[in-house]
Scaffold this motif. Structure first.
Motif, PDB file in Angstrom:
ATOM      1  N   GLU A  10     -31.342 -17.437 -68.433  1.00 28.81           N
ATOM      2  CA  GLU A  10     -31.413 -15.821 -69.102  1.00 28.81           C
ATOM      3  C   GLU A  10     -30.175 -15.476 -69.931  1.00 28.81           C
ATOM      4  OE1 GLU A  10     -31.255 -17.885 -65.853  1.00 28.81           O
ATOM      5  OE2 GLU A  10     -33.001 -17.335 -65.325  1.00 28.81           O
ATOM      6  N   ASP A  11     -28.588 -15.613 -69.221  1.00 28.32           N
ATOM      7  CA  ASP A  11     -27.360 -15.520 -70.624  1.00 28.32           C
ATOM      8  C   ASP A  11     -27.127 -16.365 -71.927  1.00 28.32           C
ATOM      9  OD1 ASP A  11     -26.367 -14.931 -68.790  1.00 28.32           O
ATOM     10  OD2 ASP A  11     -24.829 -16.291 -67.908  1.00 28.32           O
ATOM     11  N   GLU A  12     -28.676 -17.649 -72.268  1.00 31.43           N
ATOM     12  CA  GLU A  12     -29.283 -17.711 -73.865  1.00 31.43           C
ATOM     13  C   GLU A  12     -29.933 -16.337 -74.206  1.00 31.43           C
ATOM     14  OE1 GLU A  12     -30.314 -21.460 -75.830  1.00 31.43           O
ATOM     15  OE2 GLU A  12     -30.646 -21.901 -73.625  1.00 31.43           O
ATOM     16  N   GLN A  13     -30.755 -16.306 -73.279  1.00 29.88           N
ATOM     17  CA  GLN A  13     -31.959 -15.345 -74.609  1.00 29.88           C
ATOM     18  C   GLN A  13     -31.158 -14.088 -74.287  1.00 29.88           C
ATOM     19  OE1 GLN A  13     -34.824 -13.722 -71.636  1.00 29.88           O
ATOM     20  NE2 GLN A  13     -36.368 -13.350 -73.101  1.00 29.88           N
ATOM     21  N   ARG A  14     -30.235 -13.569 -73.227  1.00 30.23           N
ATOM     22  CA  ARG A  14     -29.397 -12.209 -73.750  1.00 30.23           C
ATOM     23  C   ARG A  14     -28.841 -12.585 -75.225  1.00 30.23           C
ATOM     24  NH1 ARG A  14     -26.701 -10.555 -68.544  1.00 30.23           N
ATOM     25  NH2 ARG A  14     -25.766  -8.632 -69.865  1.00 30.23           N
ATOM     26  N   GLN A  17     -30.688 -12.460 -78.399  1.00 32.15           N
ATOM     27  CA  GLN A  17     -31.346 -11.355 -78.604  1.00 32.15           C
ATOM     28  C   GLN A  17     -30.134 -10.357 -79.200  1.00 32.15           C
ATOM     29  OE1 GLN A  17     -32.923  -9.845 -74.544  1.00 32.15           O
ATOM     30  NE2 GLN A  17     -34.965 -10.916 -74.851  1.00 32.15           N
ATOM     31  N   LEU A  18     -29.064 -10.447 -78.249  1.00 34.52           N
ATOM     32  CA  LEU A  18     -28.207  -9.980 -78.914  1.00 34.52           C
ATOM     33  C   LEU A  18     -27.571 -10.316 -80.670  1.00 34.52           C
ATOM     34  CD1 LEU A  18     -25.829  -7.353 -78.242  1.00 34.52           C
ATOM     35  CD2 LEU A  18     -24.302  -9.366 -77.748  1.00 34.52           C
ATOM     36  N   ALA A  20     -29.299 -11.494 -82.387  1.00 30.80           N
ATOM     37  CA  ALA A  20     -30.737 -11.101 -83.604  1.00 30.80           C
ATOM     38  C   ALA A  20     -29.841  -9.509 -83.745  1.00 30.80           C
ATOM     39  CB  ALA A  20     -32.010 -11.598 -83.036  1.00 30.80           C
ATOM     40  N   ARG A  21     -30.055  -8.718 -82.435  1.00 32.97           N
ATOM     41  CA  ARG A  21     -29.972  -7.161 -82.559  1.00 32.97           C
ATOM     42  C   ARG A  21     -29.363  -6.353 -83.761  1.00 32.97           C
ATOM     43  NH1 ARG A  21     -31.115  -6.176 -77.306  1.00 32.97           N
ATOM     44  NH2 ARG A  21     -28.739  -6.461 -77.042  1.00 32.97           N
ATOM     45  N   THR A  22     -27.950  -7.241 -84.146  1.00 35.85           N
ATOM     46  CA  THR A  22     -26.875  -6.976 -84.429  1.00 35.85           C
ATOM     47  C   THR A  22     -26.830  -7.687 -85.768  1.00 35.85           C
ATOM     48  OG1 THR A  22     -25.347  -8.549 -83.068  1.00 35.85           O
ATOM     49  CG2 THR A  22     -25.406  -6.559 -82.122  1.00 35.85           C
ATOM     50  N   GLY A  23     -27.542  -8.807 -85.950  1.00 38.39           N
ATOM     51  CA  GLY A  23     -26.950  -9.511 -87.263  1.00 38.39           C
ATOM     52  C   GLY A  23     -25.347  -9.736 -87.077  1.00 38.39           C
ATOM     53  N   ARG A  24     -25.331 -10.891 -86.070  1.00 40.76           N
ATOM     54  CA  ARG A  24     -23.838 -11.265 -85.693  1.00 40.76           C
ATOM     55  C   ARG A  24     -24.466 -12.250 -85.239  1.00 40.76           C
ATOM     56  NH1 ARG A  24     -18.600  -8.922 -86.115  1.00 40.76           N
ATOM     57  NH2 ARG A  24     -18.977  -6.974 -86.579  1.00 40.76           N
ATOM     58  N   SER A  25     -23.571 -13.783 -85.312  1.00 39.84           N
ATOM     59  CA  SER A  25     -23.521 -15.091 -84.547  1.00 39.84           C
ATOM     60  C   SER A  25     -23.210 -15.012 -83.243  1.00 39.84           C
ATOM     61  CB  SER A  25     -23.007 -16.237 -85.443  1.00 39.84           C
ATOM     62  OG  SER A  25     -21.426 -15.538 -85.080  1.00 39.84           O
ATOM     63  N   LYS A  26     -24.019 -16.069 -82.030  1.00 36.64           N
ATOM     64  CA  LYS A  26     -23.182 -16.040 -81.198  1.00 36.64           C
ATOM     65  C   LYS A  26     -22.840 -16.441 -81.302  1.00 36.64           C
ATOM     66  CE  LYS A  26     -27.607 -18.993 -80.964  1.00 36.64           C
ATOM     67  NZ  LYS A  26     -28.337 -19.860 -80.318  1.00 36.64           N
ATOM     68  N   SER A  27     -21.657 -17.773 -82.039  1.00 41.14           N
ATOM     69  CA  SER A  27     -20.911 -17.143 -82.025  1.00 41.14           C
ATOM     70  C   SER A  27     -19.470 -16.307 -81.816  1.00 41.14           C
ATOM     71  CB  SER A  27     -20.079 -18.747 -83.179  1.00 41.14           C
ATOM     72  OG  SER A  27     -20.511 -20.075 -82.387  1.00 41.14           O
ATOM     73  N   PHE A  28     -19.914 -15.144 -82.444  1.00 39.17           N
ATOM     74  CA  PHE A  28     -18.686 -14.222 -82.969  1.00 39.17           C
ATOM     75  C   PHE A  28     -18.507 -13.764 -81.224  1.00 39.17           C
ATOM     76  CE2 PHE A  28     -19.422  -9.845 -82.673  1.00 39.17           C
ATOM     77  CZ  PHE A  28     -17.519  -9.732 -83.081  1.00 39.17           C
ATOM     78  N   TYR A  29     -20.218 -13.588 -80.172  1.00 36.64           N
ATOM     79  CA  TYR A  29     -20.385 -12.871 -79.240  1.00 36.64           C
ATOM     80  C   TYR A  29     -19.667 -14.218 -78.032  1.00 36.64           C
ATOM     81  CZ  TYR A  29     -22.443  -9.135 -80.587  1.00 36.64           C
ATOM     82  OH  TYR A  29     -22.763  -7.776 -81.919  1.00 36.64           O
ATOM     83  N   VAL A  30     -19.929 -15.446 -77.933  1.00 36.74           N
ATOM     84  CA  VAL A  30     -18.790 -15.750 -77.381  1.00 36.74           C
ATOM     85  C   VAL A  30     -17.899 -16.140 -77.556  1.00 36.74           C
ATOM     86  CG1 VAL A  30     -18.337 -18.077 -76.912  1.00 36.74           C
ATOM     87  CG2 VAL A  30     -21.342 -17.696 -77.085  1.00 36.74           C
ATOM     88  N   ARG A  31     -16.571 -15.584 -78.480  1.00 34.41           N
ATOM     89  CA  ARG A  31     -15.820 -15.441 -79.044  1.00 34.41           C
ATOM     90  C   ARG A  31     -15.105 -14.239 -78.414  1.00 34.41           C
ATOM     91  NH1 ARG A  31     -16.435 -18.212 -83.446  1.00 34.41           N
ATOM     92  NH2 ARG A  31     -17.431 -15.947 -84.626  1.00 34.41           N
ATOM     93  N   GLU A  32     -15.843 -13.640 -78.482  1.00 32.91           N
ATOM     94  CA  GLU A  32     -15.508 -12.084 -78.248  1.00 32.91           C
ATOM     95  C   GLU A  32     -15.572 -11.991 -76.350  1.00 32.91           C
ATOM     96  OE1 GLU A  32     -14.619  -8.157 -79.660  1.00 32.91           O
ATOM     97  OE2 GLU A  32     -14.524 -10.622 -81.100  1.00 32.91           O
ATOM     98  N   ALA A  33     -16.462 -12.391 -75.635  1.00 32.31           N
ATOM     99  CA  ALA A  33     -16.313 -12.816 -74.572  1.00 32.31           C
ATOM    100  C   ALA A  33     -14.969 -13.599 -74.292  1.00 32.31           C
ATOM    101  CB  ALA A  33     -18.331 -13.234 -74.115  1.00 32.31           C
ATOM    102  N   ILE A  34     -15.124 -14.630 -74.791  1.00 27.32           N
ATOM    103  CA  ILE A  34     -13.465 -15.253 -73.874  1.00 27.32           C
ATOM    104  C   ILE A  34     -13.033 -14.653 -74.545  1.00 27.32           C
ATOM    105  CG2 ILE A  34     -12.176 -17.609 -74.386  1.00 27.32           C
ATOM    106  CD1 ILE A  34     -14.896 -19.265 -75.131  1.00 27.32           C
ATOM    107  N   HIS A  35     -12.314 -14.419 -75.425  1.00 28.21           N
ATOM    108  CA  HIS A  35     -10.814 -13.365 -75.639  1.00 28.21           C
ATOM    109  C   HIS A  35     -10.786 -12.375 -74.782  1.00 28.21           C
ATOM    110  CE1 HIS A  35      -7.503 -11.745 -78.227  1.00 28.21           C
ATOM    111  NE2 HIS A  35      -8.603 -10.170 -77.971  1.00 28.21           N
TER     112      HIS A  35
END
Length: 96
Positions: A10-14, A17-18, A20-35
């Motif tokens: 479920e988290d992987e799918q979210r 999707q995020l 794909a919607r924003t055009g940013r990489s998954k790594s970007f969002y993982v780094r943001e979440a960790i930060h």
């Protein structure tokens, strides 16, 4: 530094999707979440140290509403702070 993280499907799918919607990489969002989460954890650790230090000091404490009332920021038992001249210089044009 490379790191491997296991996500629930479920988290992987979210995340996908995020990204794909924003055009940013998954790594970007993982780094943001960790930060963001590290900021929260560091703040909690700091607060724990401060509380422990206060408790070990042997100083007496009192309810916050009593302190706010003493400072004129709140009437004891009130739920919302009052405006104070302490918060704003006398010559301020701000008419909140």
């Amino acid at each position: 530094m490379a790191i491997s993280v296991r996500l629930t499907p479920e988290d992987e799918q979210r995340l996908e999707q995020l990204a794909a919607r924003t055009g940013r990489s998954k790594s970007f969002y993982v780094r943001e979440a960790i930060h963001e989460h590290l900021d929260d954890l560091e703040e909690r650790c700091w607060a724990d140290r401060v509380i422990r230090g206060w408790e070990e000091s042997g100083k007496e404490s009192r309810p916050a509403d009593e302190l706010w009332a003493e400072l004129g920021l709140r009437v004891a038992g009130d739920w919302k702070p009052r405006r104070s001249s302490i918060a704003r210089p006398e010559n301020s044009t701000d008419q909140r």
